[in-house]
Design an enzyme around this catalytic site. Sequence first.
Site, short mmCIF file in Angstrom:
data_model
loop_
_atom_site.label_atom_id
_atom_site.label_comp_id
_atom_site.label_asym_id
_atom_site.label_seq_id
_atom_site.Cartn_x
_atom_site.Cartn_y
_atom_site.Cartn_z
N GLN A 119 4.82 2.43 -8.56
CA GLN A 119 5.48 1.54 -9.50
C GLN A 119 6.58 2.28 -10.22
OE1 GLN A 119 1.69 0.56 -11.44
NE2 GLN A 119 2.52 1.36 -13.38
N ASP B 129 15.52 -1.12 4.62
CA ASP B 129 14.84 -2.10 3.77
C ASP B 129 15.86 -2.77 2.86
OD1 ASP B 129 12.82 -3.58 2.65
OD2 ASP B 129 12.16 -2.01 1.28
#
Length: 559
Positions: A142, A292
């Site tokens: 995160q 990505d």
Amino acid sequence: MVRGPQRTIRHLRRYREIAQVLIRHGLGELVDVLELQPYLAFPRRLVRRWREEAPPLGAPQRLRLALQELGPTFIKLGQVLSTRPDLIPPPYVAELTKLQDAVPAESWDAIRRRIASELNGSIEDHFDDLEEEPIAAASLAQVHAAKLKDGRSVVVKVQRPGIQKIIEVDLEILQDVAELVEGRIPLVGVHDLPEIARGFASTLRMELDFYREGHNAERFRETFATDPHLYVPDITWELTTRRILVMERLCGIKIDNVEALDEVGYDRHRIAVHAAQMVLKEVLEEGFFHADPHPGNFVVMPGEVIGAMDFGLVGHLSRRLRSNLTRLYIAVIQMDAQAVVDRLMRMGATVRSLDRTALERDLARLLRKYQALPLKAVRAQEVLDDATSIAFRHHLQLPPELWLLGQTLAMMEGVALKLDPDFDIVAFSQPHVKRFLFQMVLPQNLGPRLARAGGDWSDLIDQLPRIGTQLLSQAERGEIGMTLEHKGLGRALDRMDRSANRISLSVLLAALILGLALLIPAFNLGEEIGLATVVVIAGFVGVSFLGLWLAFSIWRSRS
């Protein structure tokens, strides 16, 4: 192959959890193939009922939900499989692209302890401020906004505590499963599943190494250092470890937020052109691309500069692969199905059992579908979907990097079309492809290849006299032999041998039956039966049974 008993016992709880999740999502057949039935803790009656109940969703949807529930390793596995249409059918490819990597955030206490442990000190020693609420949370890590002691704004990417141990257990299980099912499903006749599992494990372990991600960002930063239209954040190396990545924070408008871009007066067509130029430079010139490129990883900053983020997943294309790819692209543009098949064969993408006529027919049908369309009407995603079906049907073994590139181009096309619906990425790319092919034949590029080829020929010419002399000497001494192996001949000889044995046995049994049948009338069965009579009759019955057994065995071998 049997799983290692120690490993299976050590991971018994995880095996059981995987089996139960698959059963709950109506994937009982997969449980059977993977031999996970012994790990099920449910009563047999309940398992049988779940198998019999008709699931409301299709198999691809149920597989996606099961992978989502099984956690980060299986989410990543599904995402990788979605880029491998040579491994799974098109409906599964389409469904697995929907896998979401967003999960609830880790507790702040756990994150704070992880940062302090990695940096060997408290957060206050290294940061002036670090926000407790993450700005993004995924299955592996995160991200938190922070400010350094010198006032610079940064983001801190923190790996979830304990995630590496969880992933290692799952990777061991996946390797065991790949080795177990080898030879049991049709895929294995074409693909090496254990090797695919090892490749996936290597890729996922690299994604867990934030040092590597930082170096990927540095390479992109150097590549586009002179490009005024793309910006890559700087890495704070003194605070970066394998589990923590600290980089410059980029502020801007999300690249697909067209309303916000229009509000500030940005030229969306120009941004689309810059994004396309970035991809073409990555692919054709560098052979190193951001794999990505979803809209969340790109922002538009003041000056219409595109800011790129998240370099955990990248693709590599060798110069040879880029050359093959551009030639394949030209054959497609020229609508030449035969040239496309020739190029695929030179790339080693076809299997021995390839039906070339059928592949050419399917490719010609695909090319005709787009032949009458203007280039701007051709969409990369649609072409990729059609190519996926052909690749799976003919077991084409294209390098995984090319499938990853296809997904990347389709994603970037989606971004470009949202920025400018009239943007023609195919027409825009043609001059760049032709320039790359022209550069390949320039002296400065041909020189190294010719030098390598010249060196190889020089070595061959130098070694030929010595090798020739050795071969002649061995021939004179009778040391050179030849072994002729006829594949399948041994099986044919075995069948011939069995047939000869059966014929011999049939003749022998026929002679015995006939001889005994002729002897029986010589005995008067009305008188007292003597030993000789019993022996003759028993022999006749026994030989008759042997004849029936022989006839039955011949009939069974033919059925």
